[in-house]
Write a protein that holds these residues in place. Structure first.
Motif, mmCIF file in Angstrom:
data_model
loop_
_atom_site.group_PDB
_atom_site.id
_atom_site.type_symbol
_atom_site.label_atom_id
_atom_site.label_comp_id
_atom_site.label_asym_id
_atom_site.label_seq_id
_atom_site.Cartn_x
_atom_site.Cartn_y
_atom_site.Cartn_z
ATOM 1 N N TYR A 1 0.859 -1.193 0.000
ATOM 2 C CA TYR A 1 0.000 0.000 0.000
ATOM 3 C C TYR A 1 0.889 1.234 0.000
ATOM 4 O O TYR A 1 1.862 1.302 0.753
ATOM 5 N N PHE A 2 0.574 2.228 -0.824
ATOM 6 C CA PHE A 2 1.430 3.406 -0.921
ATOM 7 C C PHE A 2 0.681 4.690 -0.617
ATOM 8 O O PHE A 2 -0.542 4.795 -0.766
ATOM 9 N N ALA A 3 1.436 5.685 -0.231
ATOM 10 C CA ALA A 3 0.984 7.079 -0.103
ATOM 11 C C ALA A 3 -0.255 7.198 0.785
ATOM 12 O O ALA A 3 -0.350 6.563 1.835
ATOM 13 N N GLY A 4 -1.208 8.030 0.342
ATOM 14 C CA GLY A 4 -2.387 8.300 1.169
ATOM 15 C C GLY A 4 -3.142 7.041 1.561
ATOM 16 O O GLY A 4 -3.697 6.936 2.657
ATOM 17 N N PRO B 1 -3.985 7.737 -7.459
ATOM 18 C CA PRO B 1 -3.428 8.168 -8.748
ATOM 19 C C PRO B 1 -2.062 8.810 -8.539
ATOM 20 O O PRO B 1 -1.851 9.591 -7.612
ATOM 21 N N VAL B 2 -1.109 8.459 -9.410
ATOM 22 C CA VAL B 2 0.281 8.891 -9.230
ATOM 23 C C VAL B 2 0.451 10.384 -9.474
ATOM 24 O O VAL B 2 -0.322 11.006 -10.215
ATOM 25 N N ARG C 1 -1.887 4.061 2.174
ATOM 26 C CA ARG C 1 -1.154 3.447 3.268
ATOM 27 C C ARG C 1 -1.491 4.146 4.586
ATOM 28 O O ARG C 1 -1.699 3.496 5.608
ATOM 29 N N GLU C 2 -1.576 5.453 4.537
ATOM 30 C CA GLU C 2 -1.883 6.204 5.769
ATOM 31 C C GLU C 2 -3.306 5.933 6.228
ATOM 32 O O GLU C 2 -3.557 5.733 7.415
ATOM 33 N N PHE D 1 -2.667 1.962 -4.784
ATOM 34 C CA PHE D 1 -2.208 3.315 -4.503
ATOM 35 C C PHE D 1 -3.122 4.356 -5.133
ATOM 36 O O PHE D 1 -3.886 4.052 -6.062
#
Lengths: 87, 152
Positions: A9-12, A83-84, A14-15, A81
């Motif tokens: 899980y990445f970025a927002g 959108p990049v 993950r938080e 994740f």
């Protein structure tokens, strides 16, 4: 298809989920990313909200950008994740 | 086409990248170069920007974008350098440099690579001010910029 996959899980995301990665056991009825997302949403309200179908979400399977229709199998690395925003 | 794809925390020198592309070659006619910077917020209150990335995927994603550009234009070289970690206003974030025989391929493919990088490379930006941090949202204009190449 059963067996384990690794979910990152990445970025927002993950938080919001308070989770960086996990080893996930694939139930027999999980064949693709859409099935996986349904299984994750079934965990409870927070998962359902964060992974809601109307929220923008991107995903990768084995380090390739993918879609809900992309098949998954035991041993795969899957990533979820927002959108990049690089560049 | 040769490539030089790097994902790194440290800064880069665009002049040195261009020099290294030219090194030992006489067949290049045009080099186009784009550098993306950290822009301050309108009220000049950005303390820093943090770039997160998906380590196992970023380099390969950038390489595939470069190869995609090479299918569309004949390119001699593509360099992409993208930083991650904590950056300050005016810091360099990304470099895309393309070498081709003629300028049209160099200009267009450089823009193409940036448009695909903005929508397909696994990086995420977080802005921090004195009030706290928030994740930058993806822009519809970036998706439109990429889609534009699909129509032509």
């Amino acid at each position: 298809m059963s067996g384990r996959i690794e979910i990152l899980y990445f970025a927002g995301l993950r938080e919001q989920l308070a989770l960086e990665h996990e080893s996930f056991e694939l139930a027999d009825n999980i064949d693709n990313m859409a099935d996986l997302l349904n299984a994750l949403r079934a965990r409870g309200e927070r998962w359902c909200d964060v992974l809601a179908a109307d929220r923008p979400l991107m995903m990768a399977v084995n380090q390739q950008m993918s879609t809900p229709g992309t098949a998954i199998k035991a041993g795969d690395e899957v990533a979820l994740f927002p959108p990049v925003t690089g560049g | 086409m040769t490539t030089d794809i790097r994902v790194q925390a440290g800064d880069f020198d665009a002049g040195k990248v261009i020099d290294s592309i030219r090194q030992g070659r006489t067949d290049i006619g045009a080099i186009a170069c784009f550098v993306g910077l950290v822009r301050d917020l309108p009220d000049k209150r950005l303390l820093h920007m943090t770039l997160e990335h998906y380590p196992a995927m970023t380099e390969q994603a950038l390489r595939e974008i470069a190869e995609h550009a090479n299918e569309r234009w004949h390119l001699q070289h593509v360099s992409v350098i993208h930083r991650y970690g904590e950056l300050k206003p005016s810091d360099q974030i990304v470099l895309v440099s393309v070498a081709a025989e003629h300028r049209r391929a160099a200009f267009e493919s450089c823009e193409f690579i940036m448009d695909y990088l903005k929508t397909g490379a696994p990086f995420w930006k977080k802005e921090t001010t004195e009030y706290g941090s928030h994740w930058v949202e993806a822009r519809a204009t970036d998706t439109e910029s990429r889609r534009r190449w699909e129509k032509d």
